[in-house]
Design an enzyme around this catalytic site. Sequence first.
Site, PDB file in Angstrom:
ATOM      1  N   GLU A 126       0.712  -1.157  -0.216  1.00  0.00           N
ATOM      2  CA  GLU A 126       0.181   0.247   0.196  1.00  0.00           C
ATOM      3  C   GLU A 126       0.879   1.282  -0.173  1.00  0.00           C
ATOM      4  OE1 GLU A 126      -2.597  -0.282   3.323  1.00  0.00           O
ATOM      5  OE2 GLU A 126      -4.097  -1.933   2.382  1.00  0.00           O
ATOM      6  N   HIS A 243      -8.948   9.874   3.069  1.00  0.00           N
ATOM      7  CA  HIS A 243      -8.734   8.767   2.548  1.00  0.00           C
ATOM      8  C   HIS A 243      -9.051   9.168   1.137  1.00  0.00           C
ATOM      9  CE1 HIS A 243      -8.296   4.759   0.981  1.00  0.00           C
ATOM     10  NE2 HIS A 243      -7.856   4.539   1.630  1.00  0.00           N
ATOM     11  N   ARG A 290      -0.638   8.848   1.824  1.00  0.00           N
ATOM     12  CA  ARG A 290      -1.672   9.573   1.522  1.00  0.00           C
ATOM     13  C   ARG A 290      -2.582  11.068   1.485  1.00  0.00           C
ATOM     14  NH1 ARG A 290      -5.107   5.370   4.940  1.00  0.00           N
ATOM     15  NH2 ARG A 290      -5.129   3.431   3.901  1.00  0.00           N
ATOM     16  N   HIS A 351     -11.613  10.175   6.326  1.00  0.00           N
ATOM     17  CA  HIS A 351     -11.467   8.668   7.138  1.00  0.00           C
ATOM     18  C   HIS A 351     -10.851   8.399   8.700  1.00  0.00           C
ATOM     19  CE1 HIS A 351     -10.779   4.435   6.721  1.00  0.00           C
ATOM     20  NE2 HIS A 351      -9.517   4.858   6.260  1.00  0.00           N
ATOM     21  N   ARG A 386      -0.801   8.962   9.138  1.00  0.00           N
ATOM     22  CA  ARG A 386      -1.229   7.846   9.701  1.00  0.00           C
ATOM     23  C   ARG A 386      -0.548   7.348   7.908  1.00  0.00           C
ATOM     24  NH1 ARG A 386      -4.346   3.243   8.715  1.00  0.00           N
ATOM     25  NH2 ARG A 386      -6.048   4.737   8.056  1.00  0.00           N
TER      26      ARG A 386
END
Length: 538
Positions: A126, A243, A290, A351, A386
Site C-alpha cells: 500500500e 482517505h 495519503r 477517514h 498515518r
Amino acid sequence: MTRPYVASRSEETLHRRSFDVLVLGGGIAGLTAAIGAARRWRVGLLTKSTFEETTTFLAQGGIAAAIGEGDSPELHLQDTLSAGAGLCDEEAVRVLVSEGPDRVRELMEICPRFDTVDGQIVLGREGAHSLPRIVHAGGDATGSEVSSALAEAARLGSRVQLYEDEFVIDLLTVDGRCVGALTLNLADGGLTLNVAMVTVLATGGAGQVYGRTTNPPVATGDGVAMAYRAGAAIRDLEFVQFHPTGLAVPGQQTVQLVTEALRGEGAYLRNAAGERFMTEYDARGELASRDIVVRGMVTEMRREGSEHVYLDATHLEAAWLYERFPSVTAGLHEHGLDLAGDLIPVAPVCHYFVGGVVTDVWGRTTVPGLYASGEVASTGVHGANRLASNSLLEGLVFSDRVVRDLDRYIGRLGEDVRRLSFDIPEADAGGESSDAAAARARLCDIMQHQVGVLRRAGELQEALDELGSLTSELRFGAMGEDEYEVLNMLTLGTQIAKCALLREESRGVHLRDDFPEGDERWRKHLTLRLPEHERTEG
C-alpha cells in the site's frame, strides 16, 4: 462554554455494576484489551452499538507488520517516520514495529482466515510502504474477519462480560482519578454507574463530525470529548486524515471506501481528461503517502472544476479483481458500477483521526486510572499522517501493553472503588428543547465545508464563530443519545477548528491553502486540556 460533565437524569434509579477493568469500545483495541485483561481480572466491555457497528469491522485494508522475507522492523520504522511528516514519536513507533510481528502472529491463531497461497501468508503493498508487508483476511474484508474472530473469542473463550447498546455519557472521576463511567442503555433508557479500578478508553474515531465519511454512524468522537471533559490532555486534532478514494456517488449513508490495496495492485488515478496524473506530484505515483495523493487529487479537481477524479482498474484481470476485492465489487455493484469495466469516481473522504487522547507507550493517559488505545488515542505513532494499515496494528500492540501495565497499576491500589458514591445532576425538564438532528446537520455542514481537506484562515475563523453560536444556542431538556452525541461532536469540532487555525503551515494531512508549505517552527504538537477550574468531579 464547555460543559465539563453532560450527564443528567430524571427520576429513574441508577443501576450499578462493578469491575476490576472497564473497557469502553468493541473494535480491535477494545476487544484485545478485554480478552487480555480477563486472564486475571473481572472485565466488563461496553460497546455503543454492536460489534458489527465499529470502524474495525468496516476496515477493508489489512494490518502492516514486518513478517515477510527481506522486511524488518527498521524498514517499517523508516516508512512510518517518513509518512508522519516530522511529528512521529520515535519511541512509540519503535514499540509499534518491533512488537507488531508477534501480535499479528498471535492474532492469526485467533483469526485463521488470513489470506495464504500454498500455506504462505500473502503480503500486499500500500501507499508509502517500501515493500509488501500488509496481511489481509478475506481479501478486502480484514476488518470484519478480525472483529468477528475477536468478538467470538471474547464471548466463548474468556470471562469478559459483554454489554452491547451501551452509550457512555461521561467518565467518572474522584480526586482527579478515573473510576469508571456512566452509561445510557439504548434499549431501555436506564442509566448505570460502571465502577472500576481501571478504565480503558477504546471508543474509536470521530468521522461523523464531517458530513462525508467512511466511518459508521457510531463514530461521533465520544471518547475524546469525554476524556477532555474529565481533564485528560488531547492533541493533534487538526490532523484529520482524508482517505483519497472514497466512492463519489450520491445516496450513501456511510461513504464506501475503495481500498488503497487496489492502488497497491496497480490501479491508476485519472483526471476528468482521462490522464494519469499522480506521477507529476510524486515519483511513487499512486503509491505515495495519503497526504500527497490527496493533495494531488485536490489540485486536479480544482483545476478542472470537478467534484472527483477516477480510479482505473480496467487494465487488471477481471476474475482476479472480483476474487481479490469481493467487498468493493459488491458495494460498487449496488451503485451500478463494475470495478473491472468502469472508471470509478472517487474523492477524498474523512477517514481517520490521527489526534486524540495523549498516552505514553503503555497507553497511560494524563488522568490516573484511565488508559486509551486505538484511534481514540494519540500515541505518537502516526505523526501528522498515518501510514496505511498501521491503525489496526496500533490497536493490537498498545492494547497488549495496556494489559501488561494495568496489572502493575491495579496491584498498587489499596482503595476499593466499589464503595464510592456519585451524585448525578437532575435533568432540566422545563422550557423548549433544541432539535438535535438539526444541530447535528448544521455542525457537519460547517465542518465539511470550512474545516475540510483544504483550509484557509478566514473559513476556519468563520467555522469557530458559527460553532460557538451553535453551542450557545443549544438548550436540551431530557437528554438522550442524540443530544449527548451532538454535545460531543460540538466539543470535538470546535477543538479541531481551533487547532487547524493555529497551525499556520501545511504538514501531513493538515493542508492550508494560505500556508501551502511546511514550517520548521511548527514541528511541534498542539496539546489541549480543559482548565482545572472548569472541571467538576463526582
